[in-house]
Write an enzyme that holds these catalytic residues in place. Structure first.
Site, PDB file in Angstrom:
ATOM      1  N   ARG A  10       0.866  -1.171   0.000  1.00  0.00           N
ATOM      2  CA  ARG A  10       0.000   0.000   0.000  1.00  0.00           C
ATOM      3  C   ARG A  10       0.905   1.223   0.000  1.00  0.00           C
ATOM      4  NH1 ARG A  10      -4.133   2.141   4.777  1.00  0.00           N
ATOM      5  NH2 ARG A  10      -4.974   3.886   3.562  1.00  0.00           N
ATOM      6  N   HIS A  11       0.627   2.177  -0.880  1.00  0.00           N
ATOM      7  CA  HIS A  11       1.469   3.371  -1.012  1.00  0.00           C
ATOM      8  C   HIS A  11       1.719   4.055   0.330  1.00  0.00           C
ATOM      9  CE1 HIS A  11      -1.975   5.990  -0.270  1.00  0.00           C
ATOM     10  NE2 HIS A  11      -2.670   5.184  -1.061  1.00  0.00           N
ATOM     11  N   GLU A  13       1.859   7.255   3.019  1.00  0.00           N
ATOM     12  CA  GLU A  13       0.796   8.187   3.421  1.00  0.00           C
ATOM     13  C   GLU A  13       0.641   9.308   2.391  1.00  0.00           C
ATOM     14  OE1 GLU A  13       0.007  10.279   7.584  1.00  0.00           O
ATOM     15  OE2 GLU A  13       1.315  11.500   6.312  1.00  0.00           O
ATOM     16  N   ASN A  17      -4.712  11.030   3.310  1.00  0.00           N
ATOM     17  CA  ASN A  17      -4.608  10.077   4.423  1.00  0.00           C
ATOM     18  C   ASN A  17      -4.341  10.851   5.710  1.00  0.00           C
ATOM     19  OD1 ASN A  17      -2.844   8.022   2.172  1.00  0.00           O
ATOM     20  ND2 ASN A  17      -4.831   7.475   3.015  1.00  0.00           N
ATOM     21  N   ARG A 100     -13.485  10.972   7.529  1.00  0.00           N
ATOM     22  CA  ARG A 100     -14.029   9.738   8.073  1.00  0.00           C
ATOM     23  C   ARG A 100     -14.563   9.928   9.496  1.00  0.00           C
ATOM     24  NH1 ARG A 100      -9.144   8.204   5.655  1.00  0.00           N
ATOM     25  NH2 ARG A 100      -9.348   6.908   3.808  1.00  0.00           N
ATOM     26  N   HIS A 188      -2.855   0.204  -3.549  1.00  0.00           N
ATOM     27  CA  HIS A 188      -3.633   0.939  -2.557  1.00  0.00           C
ATOM     28  C   HIS A 188      -4.199  -0.025  -1.522  1.00  0.00           C
ATOM     29  CE1 HIS A 188      -3.567   4.544  -5.156  1.00  0.00           C
ATOM     30  NE2 HIS A 188      -3.474   3.619  -6.105  1.00  0.00           N
TER      31      HIS A 188
END
Length: 259
Positions: A10-11, A13, A17, A100, A188
């Site tokens: 996963r890339h 940050e 993010n 979020r 991702h």
């Protein structure tokens, strides 16, 4: 064929993010912390003796930038990099750009968890009134896809991510691994989770509890049928990995003000 190793990543940050926003198909560069995560990942892989023959990324900058930084830290900048929209992050539809924690406050933590982690539930679709609609669908990179723009997703569950990823895995990536190529996939959180679900046969229910932090490589050993010979392993310091997993899981919770 001898057992082969595959590394998923996963890339590092990204800017959103850091801001705890649904980024999805909005193009974002890595944050300063994300740059360091990618560089540290490359250093770790070099220390562990990994070498790559081919790298696959999505067509989003944070995925590509991560691959470049990893290869640079490994002194393997010459390794070819291939890009496809089929490795893109999950399309979060109308949720794109939203925070979020604020969504958890307004809709409840359980609903946000369902949107983020469930296998089959799609968020509401994006439409032309959305503030990021034109930024996504007027982006020239989506003219390079093997689908016309009007056929590209407007929202996705993890199931849809796996459905659009699998043809690329089976037709492009898997044949290279069968040739003996050592492959890194810099993608991702959700495209990586979807591929792990497929490879390891993770159930629809269990996949909701699989958390992948940014910048932490996931090592797989595959047999001649490209099935794992043992469970995947997150590489690095275990304490740091667990802390990073908790940070990801806490992103969908209501923020409690510090006393």
């Amino acid at each position: 064929m001898a057992k082969c190793k595959l590394v998923l990543l996963r890339h590092g940050e990204g800017a959103w993010n850091k801001e705890n926003r649904f980024c999805s198909w909005v193009d974002q560069k890595l944050s300063c912390a994300g740059v360091k995560e990618a560089q540290d990942c490359g250093k770790l892989l070099k220390e562990l003796g990994y070498e790559f023959d081919l790298v696959f990324t999505s067509i989003l900058s944070r995925s590509i930038q991560t691959a470049w930084l990893v290869l640079g830290a490994m002194s393997q900048e010459w390794v070819p990099v291939e890009k496809s929209w089929r490795l893109n992050e999950r399309h979060y539809g109308a949720l794109i750009g939203l925070n979020r924690a604020e969504m958890a406050l307004n809709h409840g933590e359980e609903q946000v968890k369902i949107w983020r982690r469930s296998y089959g539930v799609m968020p509401p679709p994006i439409d032309q009134s959305h503030p990021y609609f034109l930024e996504i669908y007027n982006d020239r990179r989506y003219e390079t896809c093997d689908l016309p723009k009007d056929k590209l997703p407007r929202t996705e569950s993890l199931k849809e991510v796996l459905d659009r990823l699998l043809p690329y895995w089976e037709e492009v990536i898997a044949p290279e691994i069968r040739k003996g190529k050592r492959v890194l996939i810099s993608a991702h959180g959700n495209s990586t989770r979807a591929l792990l679900k497929h490879l390891e046969g993770i159930s629809d229910e269990e996949i909701s509890s699989l958390t992948l932090p940014t910048g932490v490589p996931v090592a797989l050993e595959l047999d001649e049928n490209l099935r794992p010979t043992k469970p995947h392993k997150l590489l690095g310091n275990e304490e740091a990995i667990q802390a990073a997993i908790k940070r990801v899981e806490d992103q969908g919770k209501v923020l409690v003000p510090a006393k």
